[in-house]
Design a protein around this motif. Structure first.
Motif, PDB file in Angstrom:
ATOM      1  N   LEU A  56       0.819  -1.209   0.000  1.00 33.04           N
ATOM      2  CA  LEU A  56       0.000   0.000   0.000  1.00 33.04           C
ATOM      3  C   LEU A  56       0.856   1.263   0.000  1.00 33.04           C
ATOM      4  O   LEU A  56       0.369   2.326  -0.404  1.00 33.04           O
ATOM      5  N   VAL A  57       2.081   1.158   0.452  1.00 31.30           N
ATOM      6  CA  VAL A  57       2.969   2.312   0.483  1.00 31.30           C
ATOM      7  C   VAL A  57       4.178   2.013  -0.385  1.00 31.30           C
ATOM      8  O   VAL A  57       4.378   0.877  -0.843  1.00 31.30           O
ATOM      9  N   ASN A  58       4.961   3.038  -0.584  1.00 33.72           N
ATOM     10  CA  ASN A  58       6.166   2.889  -1.389  1.00 33.72           C
ATOM     11  C   ASN A  58       7.083   1.837  -0.775  1.00 33.72           C
ATOM     12  O   ASN A  58       7.142   1.680   0.445  1.00 33.72           O
ATOM     13  N   SER A  59       7.784   1.096  -1.646  1.00 30.04           N
ATOM     14  CA  SER A  59       8.610  -0.011  -1.160  1.00 30.04           C
ATOM     15  C   SER A  59       9.684   0.466  -0.182  1.00 30.04           C
ATOM     16  O   SER A  59       9.959  -0.204   0.822  1.00 30.04           O
ATOM     17  N   THR A  60      10.268   1.618  -0.462  1.00 34.02           N
ATOM     18  CA  THR A  60      11.288   2.139   0.462  1.00 34.02           C
ATOM     19  C   THR A  60      10.673   2.493   1.806  1.00 34.02           C
ATOM     20  O   THR A  60      11.242   2.181   2.870  1.00 34.02           O
ATOM     21  N   VAL A  61       9.512   3.132   1.750  1.00 27.96           N
ATOM     22  CA  VAL A  61       8.828   3.497   2.995  1.00 27.96           C
ATOM     23  C   VAL A  61       8.419   2.240   3.756  1.00 27.96           C
ATOM     24  O   VAL A  61       8.555   2.160   4.987  1.00 27.96           O
ATOM     25  N   PHE A  62       7.929   1.232   3.019  1.00 29.32           N
ATOM     26  CA  PHE A  62       7.522  -0.006   3.683  1.00 29.32           C
ATOM     27  C   PHE A  62       8.722  -0.692   4.333  1.00 29.32           C
ATOM     28  O   PHE A  62       8.617  -1.213   5.452  1.00 29.32           O
ATOM     29  N   ASP A  63       9.875  -0.710   3.656  1.00 27.30           N
ATOM     30  CA  ASP A  63      11.053  -1.348   4.237  1.00 27.30           C
ATOM     31  C   ASP A  63      11.461  -0.652   5.535  1.00 27.30           C
ATOM     32  O   ASP A  63      11.733  -1.320   6.551  1.00 27.30           O
ATOM     33  N   ASP A  64      11.502   0.667   5.505  1.00 22.92           N
ATOM     34  CA  ASP A  64      11.870   1.393   6.730  1.00 22.92           C
ATOM     35  C   ASP A  64      10.858   1.146   7.850  1.00 22.92           C
ATOM     36  O   ASP A  64      11.229   0.921   9.013  1.00 22.92           O
ATOM     37  N   LEU A  65       9.579   1.175   7.484  1.00 19.39           N
ATOM     38  CA  LEU A  65       8.546   0.965   8.487  1.00 19.39           C
ATOM     39  C   LEU A  65       8.575  -0.478   9.010  1.00 19.39           C
ATOM     40  O   LEU A  65       8.374  -0.732  10.209  1.00 19.39           O
TER      41      LEU A  65
ATOM     42  N   ALA B  89       7.250 -13.720   3.695  1.00 18.02           N
ATOM     43  CA  ALA B  89       6.225 -13.334   2.719  1.00 18.02           C
ATOM     44  C   ALA B  89       6.268 -11.861   2.356  1.00 18.02           C
ATOM     45  O   ALA B  89       5.669 -11.453   1.354  1.00 18.02           O
ATOM     46  N   PHE B  90       6.976 -11.046   3.132  1.00 15.81           N
ATOM     47  CA  PHE B  90       6.911  -9.599   2.911  1.00 15.81           C
ATOM     48  C   PHE B  90       8.100  -9.058   2.137  1.00 15.81           C
ATOM     49  O   PHE B  90       8.103  -7.876   1.796  1.00 15.81           O
ATOM     50  N   ASP B  91       9.096  -9.873   1.875  1.00 12.81           N
ATOM     51  CA  ASP B  91      10.225  -9.466   1.037  1.00 12.81           C
ATOM     52  C   ASP B  91      10.817  -8.142   1.505  1.00 12.81           C
ATOM     53  O   ASP B  91      10.910  -7.159   0.763  1.00 12.81           O
ATOM     54  N   ILE B  92      11.218  -8.128   2.760  1.00  8.86           N
ATOM     55  CA  ILE B  92      11.779  -6.910   3.341  1.00  8.86           C
ATOM     56  C   ILE B  92      13.249  -6.816   2.962  1.00  8.86           C
ATOM     57  O   ILE B  92      14.014  -7.762   3.166  1.00  8.86           O
ATOM     58  N   GLU B  93      13.625  -5.664   2.405  1.00  7.82           N
ATOM     59  CA  GLU B  93      15.015  -5.441   2.043  1.00  7.82           C
ATOM     60  C   GLU B  93      15.797  -5.009   3.282  1.00  7.82           C
ATOM     61  O   GLU B  93      15.244  -4.753   4.345  1.00  7.82           O
ATOM     62  N   TYR B  94      17.105  -4.930   3.087  1.00  8.42           N
ATOM     63  CA  TYR B  94      17.953  -4.513   4.194  1.00  8.42           C
ATOM     64  C   TYR B  94      17.698  -3.044   4.535  1.00  8.42           C
ATOM     65  O   TYR B  94      17.205  -2.267   3.701  1.00  8.42           O
TER      66      TYR B  94
END
Length: 841
Positions: free
Chosen positions: A579-588, A634-639
């Motif tokens: 729902l949010v930008n991938s960068t924002v989602f990773d940080d969150l 399942a969420f594919d969280i980047e570093y």
């Protein structure tokens, strides 16, 4: 006997002496040249031979009188029947016996004189009476005979003389012909020279004519733009109201384009008055395009006024106004296209922008009241959409989108240039302002995260184009991209989601205060397992398959037996994922995982305080960290993109304080101490990558768990005194074996209460067994091997390998893991033991 030309050819005159070379040349000149036709044919005609002299027949000369008489008798006597003649032949005169006698006889007969002989008639044979007559006859006969023999030669000689005369005549004629040809050649060369000179003169004159003609054409062409100014200026001075609709107006624009292009060409800078004519033509073009702008503005205002009056009188509805505006659209589009094609100058761009502004202002006056009224109806108190954000957004956006589609089509009915692609979206953004004004406050005041997520999902799935999706159609300028118009609404929603997510992290994860029932472990795990067994009839194996949960769901039911902060973590990640930008989602996501990990650590510490056995808190932490690790897949969280970094200046301030207290701040030793110990501040990273942090926490928890059970099982051989006491006993491994046999069932029961996945449980038990075997091996090496001490009962002394085989039978890891692998249809006893020994979490 002979041909006539031998007798009728006149004697040839004496030929003139001709040089040999000339005769050869004349003969070559007169020799006929074989034609190509004759040489092409392989036919050889017989060569005509030159005439030859006739062969002379020389009669036999009589040697005696008898011979002569016989010859005469045969050639000249009369026939034998003439007796008188024959008789006369016998009476021939005697032959003179000397030359003198013959001469005298001739003189007597013919007289003395030179021509006397020729004057006498020839003698007949019958008249020969003496030798003198015979001599005369014989002389005449010889002469006749010689003449008869030489006639052919004379005739041939005369013929040759005739031919030679003819040749000389031919040579003379040929010489005359050659002289004439030489004169003709000289005349031809003279004529050729004169003709060439004339041709060169004509070519020079023609080239000069062409050059002059090109100069004249160039002058006419170059003068043509200068001559266009006056008639165009005269026409623009009095254009008329409908002049822009005529064909002559467009032809005038084409001429102006040509003139401006010619004036602006660098190659024409050298022409006189170009610098003064170019601004004049530019001014004429501006005036012509201004006429288009004025006509467009007046036409739009007339249509708007007419539509407004009819709508006030209720003679036209909202839909019929579009048909009215489309009536003049083709004409105005063709006219405005003349401005769009010439948008290479700032003045023309400003005129086109005025047309855009006129269209936008007219349409805004017609459309904005309609949209505003619709927004008020949807927000009115008592309606179903007034309090529900998603329902209001769905209705309001759908209505606004339909209006934008109509306005989009109407805009391109008037404008066709690519420059209008930006203007149309600027215009439509003003149309959507009522939507923004009504929906933005509702988004800001919405506190329900689920509603915000539903709104964001609605905007993304129905109106936004997914550029990363390969199945998405490429951008088509003829189709409305409504996602651009609601991009600000989507951003507001995403910002609100992030804000509410951080609030949930703070209130429900970081500041979560557990209740006693929240820490009721392992009872909660047992109840969860019983509930799952009752619901499905079979045991649900762990690890649970990681899933992204969408929509509203009951976390208490779905994640039974989980700690509340872990449930909230997975629920929150599932709601904001995509729902949010991938960068924002990773940080969150890193923040959520970090907060959840700390919450689980705090819960584990609380549990260890309330329970006597530390194994409960350790297994509680291991269980939930494993669940968190499995669900994060399942969420594919980047570093982590940018971890929190702080700078610590405490060392500098402490050093300054100590030096100032001792009074050695400015001494050499003090300065050296300052530089050595506190010259640079310390950089402290306060947050690791979420996955890395989770792995570190999990390894630490497992290590603590293994150390705890190893200490419980090897307590009898810990410390120097215990090791010596155990070594002095008959069985050095008795204490360890007793503790292992006592603690292994407890260990398996504890692991079974918290860990539902048998593979994971067996791995933990195997890690404890390996640690115990390693501790015993260290004990045996230190007490017996390194010190050379012998056990009291060598048969009862076990080394590390024998103790390990005994632990295999007690811990029974292979059978438990083998049973699990047999259910999957793979593995054997050896492989299962290898996995249990070497595997780790």
């Amino acid at each position: 006997m002979f041909d006539d030309h031998w007798y009728h050819t006149s004697p040839a005159p004496a030929p003139e002496p001709v040089p040999r070379l000339r005769r050869d040349n004349s003969s070559r000149a007169q020799s006929p040249r074989p034609s190509l036709e004759r040489t092409s044919q392989n036919i050889q005609k017989p060569r005509k031979l030159a005439p030859t002299p006739p062969q002379a027949e020389v009669l036999k000369r009589p040697k005696s009188q008898n011979d002569l008489r016989s010859l005469l008798h045969a050639e000249f006597l009369l026939p034998q029947g003439d007796a008188a003649t024959n008789t006369e032949l016998g009476d021939l005169p005697p032959r003179p016996k000397s030359r003198n006698d013959a001469h005298d006889l001739k003189a007597a007969r013919y007289g003395r004189g030179k021509g006397a002989r020729g004057r006498r008639a020839p003698l007949n044979v019958a008249s020969i009476k003496d030798e003198l007559d015979f001599a005369d006859w014989y002389g005449e006969f010889e002469d006749q005979l010689e003449d008869a023999n030489n006639d052919e030669y004379r005739l041939f000689h005369a013929t040759l003389d005739s031919h030679l005369t003819t040749c000389y005549n031919l040579i003379s004629t040929t010489d005359q012909t050659l002289a004439i040809l030489k004169d003709l050649k000289s005349s031809f060369l003279t004529v050729d020279s004169q003709t060439s000179t004339f041709q060169e003169s004509c070519s020079s004159l023609l080239a000069q004519q062409n050059h002059l003609q090109s100069l004249a054409d160039s002058v006419a062409t170059n003068l043509q733009p200068f001559t266009e100014l006056e008639p165009i200026t005269r026409v623009l001075a009095r254009p008329g109201s409908d002049f822009v609709k005529t064909q002559s107006f467009r032809e005038m624009l084409v001429r102006l384009d040509h003139c401006l292009e010619w004036m602006n060409d660098p190659a024409h800078r050298g022409f006189k008055d170009v610098e003064s004519y170019a601004p004049k033509f530019r001014q004429c073009m501006t005036r012509a395009l201004t006429l288009i702008r004025n006509f467009f503005v007046s036409s739009m205002r007339e249509v708007a006024t007419e539509v407004t009056e009819k709508m006030k009188k209720r003679q036209m509805n909202d839909t019929a106004q579009y048909a009215k505006f489309r009536i003049n659209a083709p004409l105005l589009r063709d006219i405005v296209d003349e401005i769009e094609k010439r948008c290479d100058h700032e003045e023309y761009i400003s005129l086109l922008d005025e047309c855009y502004s006129c269209f936008a202002s007219v349409r805004q006056k017609m459309v904005l009241p309609i949209i505003m009224k619709r927004m008020q109806d949807l927000s009115a108190a008592g309606t179903t959409t007034s309090k529900d954000l998603v329902a209001f957004a769905r209705s309001a956006i759908s209505f606004t989108r339909s209006v934008c589609l109509d306005e989009f089509e109407l805009f391109y009915a008037y404008f066709v240039g690519e420059r209008g692609d930006t203007e149309v979206y600027n215009f439509l953004e003003t149309i959507c302002e009522p939507l923004y004004d009504y929906i933005r406050p509702k988004i800001i005041h919405e506190t329900n995260l689920i509603k915000l997520c539903e709104l964001c999902t609605l905007l993304q799935t129905r109106y936004m184009r997914d550029l990363e999706d390969p199945d998405t159609d490429p951008y088509d300028r003829s189709q409305l991209d409504f996602g651009q118009l609601i991009q600000s609404t989507l951003q507001d929603t995403q910002n609100r989601i992030v804000f509410r997510a951080t609030t949930v992290i703070r209130d429900e994860i970081e500041l979560f205060a557990p209740k006693p029932e929240d820490l009721d472990y392992p009872a909660k795990c047992t109840r969860s397992r019983r509930r799952s067994s009752a619901a499905s009839g079979t045991e649900t194996p762990l690890p649970n398959d990681p899933v992204v949960v969408e929509g509203a769901f009951d976390t208490e039911t779905m994640f039974t037996g989980w700690y509340p902060t872990l449930r909230k973590c997975i629920w929150l990640l599932s709601k904001i994922y995509r729902l949010v930008n991938s960068t924002v989602f990773d940080d969150l996501a890193h923040t959520i995982v970090h907060a959840t990990t700390r919450s689980l650590l705090a819960a584990s510490q609380s549990l260890s305080k309330s329970r006597s056995d530390p194994a409960d808190s350790q297994l509680f932490l291991i269980r939930h960290l494993l669940l968190l690790k499995e669900q994060l897949v399942a969420f594919d969280i980047e570093y982590a993109h940018q971890p929190d970094v702080n700078i610590d200046f405490s060392t500098i301030t402490g050093t300054f304080s100590s030096l100032r207290t001792t009074g050695s701040l400015f001494s050499p030793n003090g300065l050296f101490t300052l530089v050595k110990s506190a010259a640079m501040p310390k950089v402290i990273t306060s947050m690791l990558d979420a996955k890395t942090e989770l792995d570190v926490r999990l390894r630490t928890a497992i290590g603590d768990f293994v150390d705890h059970w190893r200490n419980r099982m090897t307590e009898g051989i810990k410390g120097a005194s215990n090791r010596l006491a155990a070594a002095d006993s008959p069985d050095p491994a008795a204490r360890v074996k007793t503790a292992v046999e006592r603690e292994v069932p407890v260990l398996r029961r504890k692991v079974g209460e918290y860990i539902d996945d048998r593979r994971t449980g067996e791995t933990l038990v195997g890690a404890v067994m390996e640690s115990v075997v390693e501790a015993y091996h260290e004990y045996y090496e230190e007490v017996f091997v390194s010190k050379g001490r012998r056990p009291r009962n060598p048969e009862m002394a076990w080394d590390g390998e024998m103790f390990g085989r005994w632990c295999d039978s007690i811990f029974d890891i292979g059978e438990g893991l083998l049973a699990f692998e047999d259910e999957d249809g793979e593995g054997d006893d050896g492989s299962s033991r290898a996995v249990s020994r070497e595997g780790s979490v």
